[in-house]
Every structure is written in C-alpha cells, then in structure tokens.
Design an enzyme around this catalytic site. Structure first.
Site, mmCIF file in Angstrom:
data_model
loop_
_atom_site.group_PDB
_atom_site.id
_atom_site.type_symbol
_atom_site.label_atom_id
_atom_site.label_comp_id
_atom_site.label_asym_id
_atom_site.label_seq_id
_atom_site.Cartn_x
_atom_site.Cartn_y
_atom_site.Cartn_z
ATOM 1 N N ARG A 46 0.844 -1.212 0.000
ATOM 2 C CA ARG A 46 0.000 0.000 0.000
ATOM 3 C C ARG A 46 0.873 1.253 0.000
ATOM 4 O O ARG A 46 0.565 2.252 -0.638
ATOM 5 C CB ARG A 46 -0.963 0.015 1.193
ATOM 6 C CG ARG A 46 -1.656 1.377 1.340
ATOM 7 C CD ARG A 46 -2.955 1.348 2.123
ATOM 8 N NE ARG A 46 -2.872 0.606 3.361
ATOM 9 C CZ ARG A 46 -2.204 1.000 4.447
ATOM 10 N NH1 ARG A 46 -1.537 2.136 4.448
ATOM 11 N NH2 ARG A 46 -2.177 0.239 5.531
ATOM 12 N N ASP A 170 -5.552 18.074 -15.859
ATOM 13 C CA ASP A 170 -5.923 16.717 -16.268
ATOM 14 C C ASP A 170 -5.465 16.579 -17.727
ATOM 15 O O ASP A 170 -6.070 17.165 -18.627
ATOM 16 C CB ASP A 170 -7.439 16.550 -16.127
ATOM 17 C CG ASP A 170 -7.910 15.146 -16.475
ATOM 18 O OD1 ASP A 170 -7.224 14.457 -17.269
ATOM 19 O OD2 ASP A 170 -8.983 14.741 -15.983
ATOM 20 N N LYS A 195 -6.924 5.489 -20.200
ATOM 21 C CA LYS A 195 -7.111 5.986 -21.557
ATOM 22 C C LYS A 195 -5.816 5.790 -22.362
ATOM 23 O O LYS A 195 -5.363 4.674 -22.503
ATOM 24 C CB LYS A 195 -7.586 7.440 -21.501
ATOM 25 C CG LYS A 195 -8.653 7.690 -20.426
ATOM 26 C CD LYS A 195 -9.975 6.994 -20.685
ATOM 27 C CE LYS A 195 -10.937 7.044 -19.501
ATOM 28 N NZ LYS A 195 -11.207 8.351 -18.919
HETATM 29 C C1 LIG Z 1 -11.841 8.827 -17.752
HETATM 30 C C2 LIG Z 1 -11.434 10.157 -17.269
HETATM 31 C C3 LIG Z 1 -11.253 10.396 -15.907
HETATM 32 C C4 LIG Z 1 -11.553 9.333 -14.847
HETATM 33 O O1 LIG Z 1 -10.714 8.242 -14.943
HETATM 34 P P1 LIG Z 1 -11.121 6.730 -14.514
HETATM 35 O O2 LIG Z 1 -9.887 5.970 -14.833
HETATM 36 O O3 LIG Z 1 -12.314 6.355 -15.307
HETATM 37 O O4 LIG Z 1 -11.423 6.761 -13.055
HETATM 38 C C5 LIG Z 1 -10.816 11.654 -15.529
HETATM 39 N N1 LIG Z 1 -10.584 12.625 -16.443
HETATM 40 C C6 LIG Z 1 -10.749 12.414 -17.763
HETATM 41 C C7 LIG Z 1 -10.463 13.525 -18.720
HETATM 42 C C8 LIG Z 1 -11.182 11.189 -18.217
HETATM 43 O O5 LIG Z 1 -11.366 11.008 -19.522
#
Ligand SMILES: *Cc1c(COP(=O)(O)O)cnc(C)c1O
Length: 378
Positions: A46, A170, A195
């Site tokens: 962890r 992000d 992604k």
């Molecule tokens: C998918 C996504 C998230 C969240 O990620 P998860 O892996 O689904 O928890 C956050 N920001 C963006 C831009 C995303 O496309």
C-alpha cells in the site's frame, strides 16, 4: 531525449538479479526486513511497490515532474489531489470537465466543505473573475471533454500564481506526447491511465505527477494513508502500454483528423469539434500550447438522424464510454459519459442529446470513414 525514447526506457530496468528487459511484477503485499530498521526499501505494497514505482518513474519522466504516484483509477488520482485541500478552500474548475470529475467535486467534496465554482475557462478572464480570497486550486482540463474547448494553460497559471493557488491539469486527452503542462508552469498533472497511457482498454488506473519534490512527497503520503495506489499487475500493464504511446498517438491523431475532415463536410452533421480543424475557434491557441490535436472528435448530429438506428448501423465504432484504446468507440454524451452531470449543467456547457463523442482508434482511416459514411447516409 525525445518523449518516444523516454517512454520506452524510463524507470524500467529494475531486475538486477536477471537483467529482465520487461519490468517484473512484484505482487508481494509485504517485504521482509533484514533486521530491525533494515529493509530493501520496501515494506508494504500500500505504501510503495517496485512495479508501481517503475511506472511512476516512467510517467514522471514523460511529464517532466520530480515525482509521481500511480493510483487505482483516474478518479482516485483526482480524489487524492483533493485531499491536499481543507474545508473552506475554494476551487475553480471548468464547467465542461469530465462528468465524473464534476460529480466528485460537486457531490462529494462540496459536502466536505470545499467550495467550487465551475466556469467557462475558455477565457482566462472568467477564471480571474472567479478568484476569491480563499481560492487554493485551479483545475485545468484541456482539451475539455467532450467539446474539445481549449483552456489557455499559461494564462491560467498566471492567474493562479497571482492569487497563490496551485494548478492541476488533467492531461488525459492529449497525453504527455502531445501536451506538456509542466513546461507551462502547472504544479500537478493527473491522468486517467485507463485511456491513452495504457492504451489497450484493459486497465482502469490513474496517475499524479508533481513538478516539485515536496508536493510529490505529500502525494505519496496521501496515497499511503488513503490507500489509493494501484495494483502491481495493473502497473505492469500500464508500463507495457506506455512504451508504445508515441506511435499510437500518431495513428490516433492522423485517423481523428481524417474523420473530423470527413464529418465537417457532411450534411447530417451540424457541427464538428476538433482542435486540429482550422474552423475550431481556438485553433491558434491549440497549436501554440500542444504539439497535436489528439484522437478525440465530437460532433452534433442532425436531429433528422434516428440515433438508435445510426449506432446500430455502425460496425467498427463500438457504442461505449471511455477512450484511448485500439478500437474506435462512439457514444451519446448526455446519456453515457456525462450522465452524472445534471441536465442544467450539461446545457450550460453546450452539450445536447445530439452531441456525439468519438474516440478514434487504431484501425485504418479508410475503413473508419467508410463505416461512418454508411451509417450517416443510410
Ligand atoms: C476517464 C477520465 C477520468 C476518470 O478516470 P477513470 O480511470 O475512469 O477513473 C478523468 N478525467 C478524464 C479527462 C477522463 O477522460
């Protein structure tokens, strides 16, 4: 060195016993001590794990950060960053951010005493007007999801520095291959590694990369205390995926441009959202701060099209949420990825039931366009 080279070589050669080229998976939950206070550097997974650290080192090298942590989802990366804040702090975020991020901020962290304003961040002056004495964090998502609006990163960082707030970007949509937020002064970059970084639609994961070592240390403590770190198996998979980031992004992007150009001229399409098209209202800004427009294309489909039949006719585009994998995915934004956003917020952000989002995959562009043409023209 170029990012394509760093993605292959950074952080990966950890097997001093056998010189394994691929980073081993260390599934062990615990690591034995050689004596009181004498460890290998690891004691409990962890807290830290060698496979996870190899991925973190790789991602820190790609984003240009001093340190990184990898988490079990993108949402847990965001939650972990939110725990840097205290009740009474104020956060400014875009009104068209990822639906899950909006929900977490609005429904969870607002209830814990953090104050949020969701504004149109397309104009940095809107961000400046939203600043309050207690503004501690400005949240940047660019290109935004799903309408691919661009936030001026450098200008937003200036606003944040003037008010003493940290900036978080992000960078999921473009990946470090196409956009380097830290070069523009951003403090923390987060990812849904689900992604493009993993790129194979077979892991959910996240990452937090920090420009400064002391913030990276705070994030490491939070990951340990909250328990948001990812499993060694998932770290292995993402590390495997990230090595092909550069050629994958090139293909995603070339395919996205071809599809966007096709859609742009089509009678059943009202509007195309793609920062690589000169018709995008922030085309110049997109070119200035990113080295490419990425693999996501959104469009408003004409009301005359029966949506159910349209999705049925498509053979290559799978009706699914998420993005960044080899197979092209398509979705109705309002009922799928952004269903967690209240309708009023969707309307304010410019999302309608006609808004379609495509994650353009790695198939041949000719086949994708032929499939789309067949489904639109039927
Ligand atoms: C998918 C996504 C998230 C969240 O990620 P998860 O892996 O689904 O928890 C956050 N920001 C963006 C831009 C995303 O496309």
């Amino acid at each position: 060195m170029h990012i394509a080279t760093r993605s292959v070589h950074s952080g990966v050669y950890k097997d001093t016993a056998y010189n394994s080229v691929a980073t081993p998976i260390y599934p062990s939950s615990t690591f034995f001590f050689d004596g009181i206070g004498r460890t290998s550097g690891y004691d409990y997974t962890r807290t830290a794990n060698p496979t996870r650290d190899a991925l973190a080192e790789n991602l820190a090298a790609l984003e240009g950060g001093a340190g990184a942590q990898v988490t079990n989802t993108g949402m847990s990366a965001i939650a972990t960053v939110m725990f840097l804040l205290r009740p009474g702090d104020h956060v400014i975020a875009g009104h068209d951010i990822y639906g899950g991020t909006y929900r977490q901020m609005d429904a969870i962290f607002r209830g814990m005493g953090i104050d949020f304003d969701f504004v149109d961040m397309g104009d940095p002056e809107n961000v400046r007007s939203a600043v309050k004495p207690n503004t501690r964090c400005i949240w940047i998502e660019t290109p935004s999801n799903p309408l691919l609006n661009i936030v001026d990163i450098a200008a937003t960082v200036t606003v944040a520095r003037d008010c003493g707030a940290i900036t978080v970007a992000d960078n999921t949509f473009l990946s470090p291959y196409l956009q380097q937020p830290m070069e523009m002064g951003v403090d923390i970059v987060i990812h849904s590694t689900t992604k493009y970084l993993n790129g194979h639609s077979d892991v959910v994961g996240g990452a937090i990369i920090c420009r400064e070592a002391d913030m990276a240390e705070q994030i490491a403590e939070l990951v340990n205390a909250l328990g948001t770190g990812c499993s060694p198996f998932d770290a292995f998979l993402v590390l495997r995926g990230v090595k092909t980031l550069a050629p994958r992004m090139e293909t995603h992007q070339a395919n996205a441009m071809a599809l966007a150009q096709f859609l742009d001229g089509h009678a059943k399409v009202q509007r195309v959202y793609y920062p690589g098209l000169t018709s995008h209202r922030q085309y110049d800004l997109a070119r200035k701060q990113s080295s490419g427009a990425g693999g996501m294309v959104s469009f408003d489909i004409d009301v005359s099209v029966d949506l159910g039949a349209f999705f049925d006719r498509l053979e290559l585009f799978l009706l699914a949420e998420s993005l960044g994998g080899p197979a092209s995915l398509i979705e109705q934004v309002s009922s799928m990825s952004h269903a967690s956003m209240p309708e009023a917020a969707r309307v304010e952000a410019g999302i309608s039931d006609q808004t379609i989002r495509v994650s353009v995959g790695l198939e041949h562009a000719d086949d994708l366009i032929a499939d789309m043409q067949r489904a639109l023209d039927a």
